[in-house]
Design a protein around this motif. Structure first.
Motif, PDB file in Angstrom:
ATOM      1  N   LEU A   1      17.872  61.853 -66.268  1.00 21.25           N
ATOM      2  CA  LEU A   1      16.521  62.235 -66.657  1.00 21.25           C
ATOM      3  C   LEU A   1      15.882  63.200 -65.663  1.00 21.25           C
ATOM      4  N   GLY A   2      16.436  63.279 -64.453  1.00 21.30           N
ATOM      5  CA  GLY A   2      16.026  64.320 -63.518  1.00 21.30           C
ATOM      6  C   GLY A   2      14.788  64.038 -62.709  1.00 21.30           C
ATOM      7  N   ALA A   3      14.188  62.856 -62.824  1.00 21.53           N
ATOM      8  CA  ALA A   3      13.020  62.545 -61.994  1.00 21.53           C
ATOM      9  C   ALA A   3      13.465  62.350 -60.544  1.00 21.53           C
ATOM     10  N   PRO A   4      12.596  62.623 -59.578  1.00 15.90           N
ATOM     11  CA  PRO A   4      13.014  62.489 -58.181  1.00 15.90           C
ATOM     12  C   PRO A   4      13.125  61.053 -57.696  1.00 15.90           C
ATOM     13  N   VAL A   5      12.389  60.125 -58.304  1.00 16.40           N
ATOM     14  CA  VAL A   5      12.340  58.738 -57.838  1.00 16.40           C
ATOM     15  C   VAL A   5      12.072  57.833 -59.029  1.00 16.40           C
ATOM     16  N   GLY A   6      12.661  56.633 -58.988  1.00 13.03           N
ATOM     17  CA  GLY A   6      12.171  55.600 -59.885  1.00 13.03           C
ATOM     18  C   GLY A   6      13.174  55.005 -60.841  1.00 13.03           C
ATOM     19  N   ALA A   7      12.882  53.789 -61.259  1.00 11.60           N
ATOM     20  CA  ALA A   7      13.653  53.057 -62.262  1.00 11.60           C
ATOM     21  C   ALA A   7      12.709  52.071 -62.929  1.00 11.60           C
ATOM     22  N   LEU A   8      13.214  51.432 -63.973  1.00  6.76           N
ATOM     23  CA  LEU A   8      12.424  50.456 -64.710  1.00  6.76           C
ATOM     24  C   LEU A   8      13.211  49.170 -64.884  1.00  6.76           C
ATOM     25  N   VAL A   9      12.508  48.056 -64.856  1.00  8.27           N
ATOM     26  CA  VAL A   9      13.049  46.759 -65.251  1.00  8.27           C
ATOM     27  C   VAL A   9      12.468  46.454 -66.621  1.00  8.27           C
ATOM     28  N   GLY A  10      13.314  46.039 -67.566  1.00 12.08           N
ATOM     29  CA  GLY A  10      12.831  45.718 -68.897  1.00 12.08           C
ATOM     30  C   GLY A  10      13.207  44.311 -69.302  1.00 12.08           C
ATOM     31  N   GLY A  11      12.316  43.652 -70.028  1.00 10.34           N
ATOM     32  CA  GLY A  11      12.598  42.302 -70.497  1.00 10.34           C
ATOM     33  C   GLY A  11      11.397  41.706 -71.205  1.00 10.34           C
ATOM     34  N   SER A  12      11.385  40.388 -71.308  1.00 13.81           N
ATOM     35  CA  SER A  12      10.271  39.693 -71.953  1.00 13.81           C
ATOM     36  C   SER A  12       9.034  39.732 -71.053  1.00 13.81           C
ATOM     37  N   LYS A  13       7.884  39.397 -71.639  1.00 18.48           N
ATOM     38  CA  LYS A  13       6.637  39.384 -70.885  1.00 18.48           C
ATOM     39  C   LYS A  13       6.734  38.433 -69.699  1.00 18.48           C
ATOM     40  N   ASP A  14       7.250  37.231 -69.912  1.00 23.66           N
ATOM     41  CA  ASP A  14       7.366  36.266 -68.824  1.00 23.66           C
ATOM     42  C   ASP A  14       8.321  36.757 -67.741  1.00 23.66           C
ATOM     43  N   PHE A  15       9.411  37.390 -68.163  1.00 21.17           N
ATOM     44  CA  PHE A  15      10.373  37.878 -67.187  1.00 21.17           C
ATOM     45  C   PHE A  15       9.762  38.986 -66.324  1.00 21.17           C
ATOM     46  N   ILE A  16       8.987  39.861 -66.928  1.00 23.51           N
ATOM     47  CA  ILE A  16       8.380  40.963 -66.169  1.00 23.51           C
ATOM     48  C   ILE A  16       7.289  40.449 -65.240  1.00 23.51           C
ATOM     49  N   GLU A  17       6.603  39.382 -65.623  1.00 22.57           N
ATOM     50  CA  GLU A  17       5.632  38.791 -64.697  1.00 22.57           C
ATOM     51  C   GLU A  17       6.335  38.291 -63.435  1.00 22.57           C
ATOM     52  N   GLU A  18       7.491  37.672 -63.605  1.00 20.23           N
ATOM     53  CA  GLU A  18       8.257  37.224 -62.442  1.00 20.23           C
ATOM     54  C   GLU A  18       8.834  38.426 -61.702  1.00 20.23           C
ATOM     55  N   ALA A  19       9.231  39.463 -62.434  1.00 14.27           N
ATOM     56  CA  ALA A  19       9.776  40.664 -61.799  1.00 14.27           C
ATOM     57  C   ALA A  19       8.734  41.327 -60.905  1.00 14.27           C
ATOM     58  N   TRP A  20       7.453  41.283 -61.316  1.00 19.41           N
ATOM     59  CA  TRP A  20       6.386  41.861 -60.483  1.00 19.41           C
ATOM     60  C   TRP A  20       6.325  41.130 -59.137  1.00 19.41           C
ATOM     61  N   ARG A  21       6.421  39.807 -59.172  1.00 16.84           N
ATOM     62  CA  ARG A  21       6.386  39.024 -57.935  1.00 16.84           C
ATOM     63  C   ARG A  21       7.587  39.356 -57.047  1.00 16.84           C
ATOM     64  N   LEU A  22       8.747  39.503 -57.668  1.00 11.29           N
ATOM     65  CA  LEU A  22       9.952  39.829 -56.901  1.00 11.29           C
ATOM     66  C   LEU A  22       9.880  41.234 -56.324  1.00 11.29           C
TER      67      LEU A  22
END
Length: 391
Positions: A235-256
């Motif tokens: 995609l050519g962006a200089p930085v970054g990635a995404l984590v994808g999943g359920s709402k509950d999983f992403i809430e825990e991902a934010w903490r991690l």
């Protein structure tokens, strides 16, 4: 195995490269950088978007450009939510930690997958997760019979670790950017779910897989419980990635993410670049794949005893070239160097940058900074080098 950075250091090509450099004959040399799709540089539209991005404090959830990226990515991936993080390595680690919350949980993954080979053993030293390696099949898939044997062994056992997670990689880097069939993803997910485990997809090059399969990324991700999605490769962006999943999983991902130091502030300048990369991803990646196939066919037609390639194995933007008669590192040095003889014979100066991949192969990777003309120049440089090396 001679891979990645170790190969770069051996060749002395770790420093940034301009598109043009000097040559012994005083003719500017065109540099064609095929080391990785991570070497792309933001073009003018991406730089403008970064400069003009509306930003806020993303750690407070207040950056509107980050929110826009996360929402668009969630729709693209077919998941409830996504979370913007600095790197795909962090995204993978967050997903492993989110699924394997019991210390000593077992992770099943291919022995050559990126998460195991190139990510510093983070799942062991940070997450306390026990990895069990399964031999990769030629195109990056896992042997389902072996997967079932290992995943069921821990059920009801007081001695074996309990499998919590299976990790797949699509496209599969070590097999040359091969695409995992959707039916294989479905079978792995069904087996994991039956045994009480989940599936994480290392989708660093997920868009390449989707373009090759001619499906939406969501069609691939539907067979996974979480996904990582890199923004700084094709995609050519200089930085970054995404984590994808359920709402509950992403809430825990934010903490991690916070625990791993990945919380960012005015990250909209980075998200803006990713949005530009997403906008034209399909067309750009399709061209990358076409250029890679063109190169593979051209190299095959040279019929050199030194280099061989299987064009049928080129499914995305990577070409693995088998090398015989000299070391891959030596071949890379010849392709990088520019001589007065080359300029005299061909009328041009071309420097092709590559990594040795194994003891008997080199890897070439196409990306948005390598044009069709660059591809032709790289092939002609390869032809010149092989002619010089001929006994």
């Amino acid at each position: 195995m001679l891979r990645g950075l170790a190969g770069a250091l051996a060749l002395g090509v770790g420093a940034p490269w301009a598109r043009w450099s000097g040559s012994p004959a005083g003719v500017p040399a065109r540099v064609v950088d095929l080391r990785s799709d991570t070497v792309t540089k933001p073009g003018p539209p991406m730089r403008r978007a970064m400069a003009e991005a509306v930003v806020g404090d993303d750690d407070y959830g207040e950056d509107p450009t980050v929110r826009e990226l996360q929402e668009k990515a969630a729709e693209l991936l077919g998941v409830q939510q996504t979370l913007f993080v600095p790197t795909n390595t962090m995204a993978n680690l967050i997903c492993v930690m989110g699924h394997c919350q019991r210390r000593g949980s077992q992770l099943l993954l291919g022995q050559e997958c990126h998460l195991h080979v190139y990510e510093q053993g983070g799942v062991a030293q940070i997450a306390g997760v026990h990895s069990h390696l399964i031999p990769d099949m030629p195109r990056g898939t896992l042997d389902l019979a072996e997967l079932e044997r290992v995943i069921t062994r821990g059920l009801g056992s007081q001695y074996h670790p309990r499998c919590e997670l299976v990790c797949l990689e699509n496209t599969h880097c070590s097999s040359g950017g091969r695409v995992l069939p959707i039916d294989h993803l479905r079978q792995v997910h069904l087996l994991a779910r039956t045994c009480g485990a989940r599936v994480h997809l290392d989708g660093a090059r997920l868009m390449n897989a989707a373009v090759a399969l001619r499906v939406r990324p969501a069609r691939i991700v539907e067979h996974c419980d979480s996904v990582s999605f890199c923004l700084s490769k094709g995609l050519g962006a200089p930085v970054g990635a995404l984590v994808g999943g359920s709402k509950d999983f992403i809430e825990e991902a934010w903490r991690l993410r916070k625990a791993l130091g990945g919380g960012m502030r005015q990250a909209g300048v980075l998200a803006a670049a990713a949005l530009v990369g997403l906008a034209d991803a399909e067309a750009v990646l399709q061209k990358d794949h076409e250029n890679a196939r063109t190169f593979a066919r051209g190299l095959q037609e040279l019929a050199s005893p030194i280099c061989s390639v299987d064009p049928a194995a080129v499914e995305t933007n990577m070409v693995l070239v088998k090398v015989a008669g000299l070391s891959p590192a030596e071949l890379c040095r010849h392709l990088q160097a520019v001589s007065a003889e080359e300029v005299a014979q061909t009328g041009r100066a071309v420097s092709v940058l590559l990594f040795p991949w194994t003891e008997q192969s080199v890897r070439a990777v196409w990306h948005r900074d390598v044009s069709t003309q660059d591809t032709e120049l790289a092939l002609k440089k390869w032809e010149f080098v092989l002619r010089q090396l001929r006994p």
